[in-house]
Design a protein around this motif. Structure first.
Motif, short mmCIF file in Angstrom:
data_model
loop_
_atom_site.label_atom_id
_atom_site.label_comp_id
_atom_site.label_asym_id
_atom_site.label_seq_id
_atom_site.Cartn_x
_atom_site.Cartn_y
_atom_site.Cartn_z
N VAL A 2 0.88 -1.16 0.00
CA VAL A 2 0.00 0.00 0.00
C VAL A 2 0.92 1.22 0.00
O VAL A 2 1.84 1.28 0.81
CB VAL A 2 -0.92 0.03 1.24
N PHE A 3 0.68 2.12 -0.93
CA PHE A 3 1.43 3.37 -0.95
C PHE A 3 0.56 4.47 -0.40
O PHE A 3 -0.65 4.48 -0.62
CB PHE A 3 1.84 3.73 -2.39
N VAL A 4 1.18 5.39 0.31
CA VAL A 4 0.48 6.58 0.78
C VAL A 4 1.18 7.82 0.23
O VAL A 4 2.39 7.85 0.06
CB VAL A 4 0.38 6.65 2.32
N ALA A 5 0.37 8.82 -0.06
CA ALA A 5 0.88 10.12 -0.48
C ALA A 5 0.72 11.06 0.70
O ALA A 5 -0.37 11.14 1.29
CB ALA A 5 0.10 10.62 -1.68
N ARG A 6 1.80 11.75 1.01
CA ARG A 6 1.77 12.73 2.09
C ARG A 6 2.01 14.12 1.52
O ARG A 6 2.95 14.32 0.75
CB ARG A 6 2.87 12.43 3.11
#
Length: 157
Positions: A55-59
């Motif tokens: 799972v990738f998250v964008a911050r």
């Protein structure tokens, strides 16, 4: 403002679920059947790691504002799933950055392409993926529907 995309850590999964739920809630009444994305939990996202996915998250300035899942499939592809951007921030390149992270993950893990499905009524999403180089490979009907409800797309990486 600084946007960073990286694999989610266990402590990020609740925030990732919250973004997925906010993003997919905007589709209520637009898609039928309703999206299963609204049933995601931190536990269901964590299970993706067990199967070799991520799972990738964008911050944005440290706050999680987007998420996407990437799961390996037996056919040699990575399946991009649950692409979600905080509704207040749509149109700022977050989705593109998340898709790029999945494509990089596919290459780094020895997969030759990225595949995904998108609902036919979500024409903006289809346009985004086509703009990013994805081509249609077929259409499917969800159970109980006689006409196609989604489109399969693919990109070689």
């Amino acid at each position: 403002m600084t946007l960073r995309v990286a694999p989610a850590a266990p402590e990020d999964l609740c925030d990732a679920v919250a973004v997925i739920h906010r993003a997919f809630a905007t589709l209520a009444g637009r898609i039928d059947p309703p999206s299963a994305a609204l049933t995601e939990t931190a536990k269901s996202l964590a299970a993706r790691f067990d199967g070799g996915g991520t799972v990738f998250v964008a911050r944005l300035d440290g706050k999680i504002v987007g998420a996407v899942c990437a799961d390996p499939k037996p056919d040699g592809s990575i399946y991009l799933d649950r692409l979600a951007v905080d509704p207040a921030l749509v149109g700022q390149g977050i989705a593109r950055a998340l898709v790029t992270a999945v494509e990089d993950f596919a290459r780094e893990t020895g997969h030759d392409r990225v595949t995904l499905g998108v609902r036919l009524v979500l024409t903006d999403n289809i346009a985004l993926f086509r703009h990013l180089g994805y081509a249609e490979t077929g259409r499917k009907a969800h159970p109980g529907f006689s006409e196609p409800t989604s489109m399969d797309l693919e990109k070689s990486v």
